[in-house]
Each structure stands twice: as C-alpha cells, then as structure tokens.
Write a protein that holds these residues in place. Structure first.
Motif, PDB file in Angstrom:
ATOM      1  N   LEU A 168       0.838  -1.197   0.000  1.00  0.00           N
ATOM      2  CA  LEU A 168       0.000   0.000   0.000  1.00  0.00           C
ATOM      3  C   LEU A 168       0.870   1.243   0.000  1.00  0.00           C
ATOM      4  N   ASP A 169       0.478   2.248  -0.767  1.00  0.00           N
ATOM      5  CA  ASP A 169       1.198   3.520  -0.810  1.00  0.00           C
ATOM      6  C   ASP A 169       0.218   4.603  -1.235  1.00  0.00           C
ATOM      7  N   ILE A 170       0.484   5.832  -0.799  1.00  0.00           N
ATOM      8  CA  ILE A 170      -0.408   6.940  -1.162  1.00  0.00           C
ATOM      9  C   ILE A 170      -0.129   7.458  -2.569  1.00  0.00           C
ATOM     10  N   ASN A 171       1.032   7.110  -3.117  1.00  0.00           N
ATOM     11  CA  ASN A 171       1.448   7.610  -4.429  1.00  0.00           C
ATOM     12  C   ASN A 171       1.071   6.576  -5.499  1.00  0.00           C
ATOM     13  N   ILE A 172       0.078   6.887  -6.294  1.00  0.00           N
ATOM     14  CA  ILE A 172      -0.394   5.928  -7.295  1.00  0.00           C
ATOM     15  C   ILE A 172       0.682   5.676  -8.353  1.00  0.00           C
ATOM     16  N   ASN A 173       1.442   6.697  -8.713  1.00  0.00           N
ATOM     17  CA  ASN A 173       2.533   6.484  -9.665  1.00  0.00           C
ATOM     18  C   ASN A 173       3.559   5.498  -9.121  1.00  0.00           C
ATOM     19  N   ARG A 174       3.813   5.580  -7.808  1.00  0.00           N
ATOM     20  CA  ARG A 174       4.736   4.627  -7.208  1.00  0.00           C
ATOM     21  C   ARG A 174       4.166   3.206  -7.266  1.00  0.00           C
ATOM     22  N   LEU A 175       2.881   3.069  -7.083  1.00  0.00           N
ATOM     23  CA  LEU A 175       2.262   1.750  -7.185  1.00  0.00           C
ATOM     24  C   LEU A 175       2.399   1.188  -8.601  1.00  0.00           C
ATOM     25  N   ARG A 176       2.302   2.073  -9.604  1.00  0.00           N
ATOM     26  CA  ARG A 176       2.513   1.614 -10.986  1.00  0.00           C
ATOM     27  C   ARG A 176       3.928   1.079 -11.166  1.00  0.00           C
ATOM     28  N   GLU A 177       4.891   1.795 -10.588  1.00  0.00           N
ATOM     29  CA  GLU A 177       6.288   1.359 -10.681  1.00  0.00           C
ATOM     30  C   GLU A 177       6.488   0.013  -9.994  1.00  0.00           C
ATOM     31  N   LEU A 178       5.827  -0.156  -8.862  1.00  0.00           N
ATOM     32  CA  LEU A 178       5.947  -1.428  -8.144  1.00  0.00           C
ATOM     33  C   LEU A 178       5.325  -2.571  -8.937  1.00  0.00           C
ATOM     34  N   GLU A 179       4.221  -2.299  -9.612  1.00  0.00           N
ATOM     35  CA  GLU A 179       3.613  -3.318 -10.481  1.00  0.00           C
ATOM     36  C   GLU A 179       4.590  -3.735 -11.577  1.00  0.00           C
ATOM     37  N   ASP A 180       5.328  -2.758 -12.122  1.00  0.00           N
ATOM     38  CA  ASP A 180       6.313  -3.067 -13.159  1.00  0.00           C
ATOM     39  C   ASP A 180       7.510  -3.818 -12.590  1.00  0.00           C
ATOM     40  N   THR A 181       7.883  -3.512 -11.348  1.00  0.00           N
ATOM     41  CA  THR A 181       9.019  -4.171 -10.716  1.00  0.00           C
ATOM     42  C   THR A 181       8.700  -5.623 -10.373  1.00  0.00           C
ATOM     43  N   PHE A 182       7.456  -5.860  -9.933  1.00  0.00           N
ATOM     44  CA  PHE A 182       7.045  -7.209  -9.530  1.00  0.00           C
ATOM     45  C   PHE A 182       5.825  -7.643 -10.354  1.00  0.00           C
ATOM     46  N   PRO A 183       5.966  -7.774 -11.664  1.00  0.00           N
ATOM     47  CA  PRO A 183       4.794  -8.049 -12.505  1.00  0.00           C
ATOM     48  C   PRO A 183       4.107  -9.366 -12.125  1.00  0.00           C
ATOM     49  N   GLY A 184       2.833  -9.248 -11.768  1.00  0.00           N
ATOM     50  CA  GLY A 184       2.050 -10.429 -11.453  1.00  0.00           C
ATOM     51  C   GLY A 184       2.385 -11.091 -10.131  1.00  0.00           C
ATOM     52  N   LYS A 185       3.271 -10.476  -9.342  1.00  0.00           N
ATOM     53  CA  LYS A 185       3.729 -11.122  -8.108  1.00  0.00           C
ATOM     54  C   LYS A 185       3.261 -10.434  -6.834  1.00  0.00           C
ATOM     55  N   ILE A 186       2.706  -9.230  -6.955  1.00  0.00           N
ATOM     56  CA  ILE A 186       2.194  -8.518  -5.786  1.00  0.00           C
ATOM     57  C   ILE A 186       0.838  -7.914  -6.118  1.00  0.00           C
ATOM     58  N   THR A 187       0.110  -7.559  -5.068  1.00  0.00           N
ATOM     59  CA  THR A 187      -1.108  -6.781  -5.215  1.00  0.00           C
ATOM     60  C   THR A 187      -0.827  -5.390  -4.669  1.00  0.00           C
ATOM     61  N   THR A 188      -1.211  -4.365  -5.414  1.00  0.00           N
ATOM     62  CA  THR A 188      -1.010  -2.995  -4.933  1.00  0.00           C
ATOM     63  C   THR A 188      -2.356  -2.351  -4.636  1.00  0.00           C
ATOM     64  N   LEU A 189      -2.379  -1.554  -3.574  1.00  0.00           N
ATOM     65  CA  LEU A 189      -3.598  -0.854  -3.178  1.00  0.00           C
ATOM     66  C   LEU A 189      -3.265   0.569  -2.756  1.00  0.00           C
ATOM     67  N   ALA A 190      -4.180   1.481  -3.020  1.00  0.00           N
ATOM     68  CA  ALA A 190      -4.026   2.845  -2.524  1.00  0.00           C
ATOM     69  C   ALA A 190      -4.081   2.825  -0.997  1.00  0.00           C
ATOM     70  N   SER A 191      -3.180   3.576  -0.390  1.00  0.00           N
ATOM     71  CA  SER A 191      -3.128   3.607   1.071  1.00  0.00           C
ATOM     72  C   SER A 191      -4.167   4.586   1.593  1.00  0.00           C
ATOM     73  N   ASN A 192      -5.211   4.030   2.188  1.00  0.00           N
ATOM     74  CA  ASN A 192      -6.231   4.822   2.866  1.00  0.00           C
ATOM     75  C   ASN A 192      -6.731   4.007   4.050  1.00  0.00           C
ATOM     76  N   GLU A 193      -7.489   4.642   4.898  1.00  0.00           N
ATOM     77  CA  GLU A 193      -7.887   3.980   6.150  1.00  0.00           C
ATOM     78  C   GLU A 193      -8.640   2.679   5.895  1.00  0.00           C
ATOM     79  N   TYR A 194      -9.535   2.692   4.927  1.00  0.00           N
ATOM     80  CA  TYR A 194     -10.332   1.491   4.646  1.00  0.00           C
ATOM     81  C   TYR A 194      -9.446   0.345   4.181  1.00  0.00           C
TER      82      TYR A 194
END
Length: 371
Positions: free
Chosen positions: A196-222
């Motif tokens: 989880l991270d508040i920066n959506i662009n960073r989440l895109r980068e993480l998806e590219d770094t770990f393609p198909g190997k992680i789940t990314t979510l926007a960091s919010n209370e819910y």
C-alpha cells in the motif's frame, strides 16, 4: 581536519562509522583520524586494520570525541552528551523528531548536528539513508518470518506454503526503499504480498518491478484496515524525512489480527507508524506480545548485520565526510544543497522544518543565521 570516530554505545549496536578505506582516503587528503580502540570489532575490523590505513587509535571515548568533526552511526546516548562542545560537528543518524533529549543537548551545547537521514537531493533521494533502508526492509521480512514460527510464539505458518496449502499473507505499508526491499524478500519466499502507498505512480512502478507477483492498493484507512485484518505479517515501511512517522495502523486494527500474527515497524526510530507499538525494543529482547500479536520494534535493525551494514553505510557516507573535511562546514553548505538539508541543528537553533515540527519547537531558516 581532525576527525574522531567513537565506539558506538547504543545497546546491541555493532556498526562503526568508518572503515580502513575511509581512513586512508582522509589521511591521503591531509586529515587525521582518531578511532576509539575496538570501535570496529563488532564489524570485523581490528585496531591493527585501522592503524595500517593511517588512523590513530585512542583508548577512551573522551579522546575520540575531542575533535572538530565526530562521525558516528547512531544518535548520541545520554552518557555521550558530556563530550559535546560548542562548534563541534556531529555527522550521524540523528532521528531527532523522536529524540527530544538528544535535540535539547545539541541545541544547548551549540553542536552542529548533521543527520544522514535528512540529506536529500532535489530528486527526493535520501542517499545516506538508502542502504540502511535496503537492509532494514530485507530484514523486516527475515525477522518477521522467524517470529511466525510456532516455537517463537507465532501462528505456525510456512510463508511460502506448500502445494495444496496457501502461502502466508504479507502486507507492506509504504512503497519506498524499505517497502520495496521487504517485497523482494517476501516475493522470493513465495508469500502473498500486498503493498500500500499513497502515491499511485509509485504503485505503478511497483507493479512493473514485480509483474504479477504482488497486489497494490491505494493507502487509505479502509484499505489499511482490511489488509491488516488478514495479514500474517505486517510491515510498517513509511517515512517522512526528518519528521515523525504518521500513525497509520490503529490499535483497533491490530486487535483484528489473528493471534500469533507478527508486526514489524521499521519506522519505530521515527516514532513508529503502528499505534500498538508503545516502546522501542532491542536486538537482545526484540519482541513483545500485545493483543495476541507479536510486535518487533527494534530501532536499529541493520545493527543485527553489522559487517554488511557498516560497509554499505560507509560506501555512501565517506565521500560526504571527505568533502566536509576538505571544504569545511560553511563552504560545503554553500556548494551542496543536498548536504545543507542534512543540517538539523546549527548555532543552537533547529534549522530543519520537519524536525522542528516533530519536536514541536521553533524552526529557524538556515539562511537567516548562516553567513
């Protein structure tokens, strides 16, 4: 310039702030380096190694501190405050937002406190924090996995699972260097990894770094609440340079976790991002149970692997020490804006805004007192 390197006195801290190669570089530039005896033993560096590189070995901490520039690894402990003197330069990890007593001692003695962790390039990069973040991130999963074992008080799950049995859920809050390196180990072990991270662009980068190997979510209370509840291992990996870490995980969220789950908060040296972590632990006694969950709250995680950590740290700090010694503090501030951001205290004032906010103290802009 005369440079002192004292032996670290923080509990279970075996790193040292300089290696023989750093001594040699400084010596060849005309500087003198005074190292307290046995300062490097915990990292596999002997006094003889230092002497061979040109250092002077001194028998006491007082003699190591008796110089213009002091280079350390961790923030000074109470017993070291007596060595402070006006105009002295202290170059180390300070984490002052969570260290009120250290900040007060630096200010009252008018010591120039330069923090590795707040030196920041225009790109946002924190060059002297990065290698320790890499180590702490990787170790956060390594130690977390260990405490998931039943014999260690954990729920008794194999992180990668086996055919027919699902792997453990590892949830990482924060997608910076700590979080990314935690994910490398977690993915390598075969865990179900959510970041989880508040920066959506960073989440895109993480998806590219770990393609198909992680789940990314926007960091919010819910999303944090939902993911914490099902985490076997939760890693807090958030950082605001110089400031206290935001409390993102509440006590109530921790109560929702299954008994035997594990929490590792890498931001504990900045006040921690997990509300249920109410005190810092040590390598000797690294964990405690709260709400049935194992909490790992060691503030100097890389200190567990000092041989690796010392060389990783000094690879990046030594060039700054050399420039500081060659140019002097005033000229270095003028020539290097990234280094200037490393100043936390100067002439008895707090000159880093985030540090001042964390301490709830008055912030003074550096240019108003720097000439």
């Amino acid at each position: 310039m005369k440079i002192g390197v004292p032996k670290e006195v923080k509990q279970d801290e075996n790193r040292v702030a300089m290696t023989p190669s750093g001594v040699m570089s400084l010596k060849n530039s005309g500087h003198q380096v005074f190292i307290e005896t046995n300062a490097g033993v915990g990292s596999g560096i002997s006094d003889r190694d230092y002497q061979g590189a040109g250092a002077v070995i001194v028998p006491t901490a007082e003699e190591a501190w008796a110089h213009e520039l002091i280079v350390k690894v961790k923030e000074p402990q109470k017993e070291e405050f007596a060595y402070f003197k006006e105009g002295q330069l202290l170059f180390t990890y300070l984490h002052l937002a969570a260290e009120t007593e250290v900040a007060d001692a630096l200010i009252s003695n008018k010591v120039t406190g330069i923090a590795y962790e707040t030196i920041q390039k225009n790109t946002g990069e924190l060059p002297l924090l990065t290698p320790m973040s890499e180590i702490a991130g990787r170790m956060s999963v390594q130690v977390g996995v260990h405490f998931l074992e039943k014999i260690q008080g954990g729920k008794g799950v194999l992180v990668g699972g086996v055919p027919g049995v699902e792997p453990a859920n590892i949830v990482i809050i924060g997608g910076g260097f700590v979080g990314t390196n935690a994910a490398k180990v977690a993915v390598g072990l075969g865990a179900n990894v959510t970041m989880l991270d508040i920066n959506i662009n960073r989440l895109r980068e993480l998806e590219d770094t770990f393609p198909g190997k992680i789940t990314t979510l926007a960091s919010n209370e819910y999303n944090i609440q939902t993911q914490v509840m099902k985490a076997d291992l939760l890693v807090g990996a958030v950082l605001v340079p110089g400031a206290r870490a935001p409390k993102l995980v509440t006590e109530e969220m921790i109560q929702s976790m299954e008994d035997g789950s594990v929490v590792v908060d890498v931001a504990v040296d900045q006040g921690g991002s997990i509300e249920s972590i109410d005190h810092v632990t040590t390598h000797e006694n690294p964990v405690y149970k709260k709400h049935g969950v194992t909490h790992y709250a060691v503030a100097n995680i890389p200190g567990a692997v000092p041989k690796t950590a010392t060389y990783a740290l000094t690879n990046v700090t030594t060039p700054y020490v050399l420039k500081l010694a060659n140019l002097g503090i005033d000229e270095f501030i003028r020539k290097d804006s990234a280094f200037a951001k490393g100043l936390n205290t100067y002439k008895g004032k707090i000159v880093h805004e985030a540090v001042a906010q964390g301490l709830d103290r008055r912030y003074v802009e550096l240019h108003t007192i720097f000439h």
